[in-house]
Write an enzyme that holds these catalytic residues in place. Structure first.
Site, PDB file in Angstrom:
ATOM      1  N   LYS A  23       0.715  -1.226   0.027  1.00 35.03           N
ATOM      2  CA  LYS A  23      -0.028  -0.325   0.068  1.00 35.03           C
ATOM      3  C   LYS A  23       0.920   1.426  -0.025  1.00 35.03           C
ATOM      4  CE  LYS A  23      -3.518  -0.607  -0.511  1.00 35.03           C
ATOM      5  NZ  LYS A  23      -4.121  -1.002  -1.769  1.00 35.03           N
ATOM      6  N   SER A  24       2.019   1.316  -0.708  1.00 34.43           N
ATOM      7  CA  SER A  24       2.702   2.256  -1.088  1.00 34.43           C
ATOM      8  C   SER A  24       3.112   2.934  -2.255  1.00 34.43           C
ATOM      9  CB  SER A  24       4.236   2.047  -0.074  1.00 34.43           C
ATOM     10  OG  SER A  24       4.001   1.773   1.196  1.00 34.43           O
TER      11      SER A  24
ATOM     12  N   THR B  68       1.300  -0.195  -7.490  1.00 35.64           N
ATOM     13  CA  THR B  68       0.273  -0.280  -8.734  1.00 35.64           C
ATOM     14  C   THR B  68       0.521   1.179  -9.467  1.00 35.64           C
ATOM     15  OG1 THR B  68      -1.221  -1.711  -7.715  1.00 35.64           O
ATOM     16  CG2 THR B  68      -2.010  -0.414  -9.691  1.00 35.64           C
ATOM     17  N   TRP B  69       0.584   2.129  -8.842  1.00 30.68           N
ATOM     18  CA  TRP B  69       1.022   3.497  -9.206  1.00 30.68           C
ATOM     19  C   TRP B  69       2.312   3.587 -10.105  1.00 30.68           C
ATOM     20  CZ3 TRP B  69       0.133   8.501  -5.950  1.00 30.68           C
ATOM     21  CH2 TRP B  69      -0.346   9.430  -6.870  1.00 30.68           C
TER      22      TRP B  69
ATOM     23  N   SER C 126      -4.444   2.291   4.742  1.00 23.33           N
ATOM     24  CA  SER C 126      -4.798   2.026   3.462  1.00 23.33           C
ATOM     25  C   SER C 126      -4.624   0.300   3.342  1.00 23.33           C
ATOM     26  CB  SER C 126      -3.919   2.370   2.357  1.00 23.33           C
ATOM     27  OG  SER C 126      -4.138   1.833   0.862  1.00 23.33           O
TER      28      SER C 126
ATOM     29  N   ASP D 230      -0.024   6.225   6.852  1.00 24.87           N
ATOM     30  CA  ASP D 230      -1.026   6.210   5.754  1.00 24.87           C
ATOM     31  C   ASP D 230      -1.196   4.740   5.086  1.00 24.87           C
ATOM     32  OD1 ASP D 230      -2.434   8.615   5.752  1.00 24.87           O
ATOM     33  OD2 ASP D 230      -0.624   9.593   4.818  1.00 24.87           O
ATOM     34  N   ALA D 231      -0.032   4.210   4.996  1.00 26.56           N
ATOM     35  CA  ALA D 231      -0.055   2.919   4.505  1.00 26.56           C
ATOM     36  C   ALA D 231      -0.724   1.808   5.320  1.00 26.56           C
ATOM     37  CB  ALA D 231       1.680   2.302   4.486  1.00 26.56           C
TER      38      ALA D 231
ATOM     39  N   HIS E 100       6.858  -7.336  -3.391  1.00 26.83           N
ATOM     40  CA  HIS E 100       7.006  -6.470  -2.178  1.00 26.83           C
ATOM     41  C   HIS E 100       7.938  -7.488  -1.273  1.00 26.83           C
ATOM     42  CE1 HIS E 100       3.123  -4.592  -2.962  1.00 26.83           C
ATOM     43  NE2 HIS E 100       2.525  -5.459  -3.273  1.00 26.83           N
TER      44      HIS E 100
END
Length: 302
Positions: A37-38, A41-42, A121, A117-118, A94
């Protein structure tokens, strides 16, 4: 300086870093290794846009760049996917550098994000998983498709558990997953190597065009100036959310209750008004303990 070496093997029902043992690298390969979650995918989407110079891909992103360690597909099929590709490959993982092969002839992209935030998320991510479907897929390729462990109902108690308990003997945090702190630190200590590059999630948010140009320079990819706005727009959060069936990982395997929620929020500061003062103090002390000061400065300067 000394080069990275494999010290551990991450093996769970979900992933196995030992699956890298038969991977054959190519000189142009890009290995995208981020904590969960960092921005994984982006960065994958940015790489795809730069490599193909087009917003239209021939197949879903996760088929083109599958998570090599993930146990939802036999490793033979994953390696076959990468072996038959004649374009520049970008491989998702990962796995920290303490369990990932280091190849001097490939490029490593590591994306970091505020760990708080990770965590938030990941809470949303975890709640969106179709566990029966995921368990059935994992059971085909792993020793078991065990259900997830039971966790405290209160988010602050889950956060404290995440900071205070590890899932592996060499980690003391990250439960029920693996350590985000260890992942970042494992690469940061080798940041002087010319093929290891860090990308900050906040920079992608605040200056997507600038970061895409920086990544293009790292990868030595040239883009026609008139094409830049089109490629940058295709990498925006809103555009990726709209195209979730093509871009969300494993969307074609039905492991999400709602694939569109994989792109749930994508903003900074989601932890505010959620985590207690006690949790925030614990986070600061854990961060100071786990990370060297220069990495803390990099993570926090946004």
């Amino acid at each position: 300086m000394n080069l990275p070496t494999i010290e551990h093997r991450y093996r769970t029902a979900l992933m196995d870093s030992g699956r890298w043992s038969n991977f054959i690298p190519r000189n142009s390969d890009i290995i995208i290794s981020t904590p969960y979650k960092s921005g994984t995918t982006w960065v994958q989407q940015i790489c795809a846009l730069l490599i193909f110079q087009s917003v239209k891909l021939d197949e879903p992103l996760s088929r083109m760049s599958p998570w090599l360690d993930q146990m939802v597909k036999p490793i033979e099929k994953v390696l076959e996917t990468y072996a038959r590709q004649d374009h520049r490959r970008f491989i998702k993982t990962h796995t920290p550098l303490t369990a990932l092969p280091y190849y001097s002839n490939v490029t490593y992209l590591i994306c970091g994000r505020d760990p708080r935030d990770a965590f938030i998320s990941m809470e949303n991510h975890y709640a969106n998983i179709n566990w029966p479907k995921l368990g059935a897929l994992l059971a085909q390729n792993a020793d078991s498709g065990d259900p997830p462990p039971s966790l405290p109902e209160d988010v602050n108690e889950r956060f404290k558990l995440w900071l205070n308990r590890g899932s592996f003997p060499w980690e003391t945090d990250g439960f029920p997953f693996w350590s985000l702190f260890h992942h970042l630190q494992s690469f940061w200590q080798f940041r002087e190597l010319p093929n290891i590059h860090f990308i900050h999630y906040s920079d992608l948010q605040s200056d997507l065009a600038g970061e895409m140009r920086r990544i293009a320079a790292i990868l030595d990819i040239e883009t026609t100036e008139s094409l830049w706005p089109i490629l940058v727009n295709a990498a925006t959060f809103s555009e990726m959310k709209q195209r979730h069936q093509e871009i969300a990982p494993n969307a074609d395997q039905e492991i999400w209750q709602d694939p569109s929620k994989f792109f749930n929020n994508g903003t900074n500061g989601q932890w505010q008004n959620v985590l207690s003062d006690e949790c925030l103090r614990l986070y600061e002390s854990t961060k100071q303990e786990k990370l060297e000061s220069s990495l803390i400065q990099w993570l926090d300067h946004h």
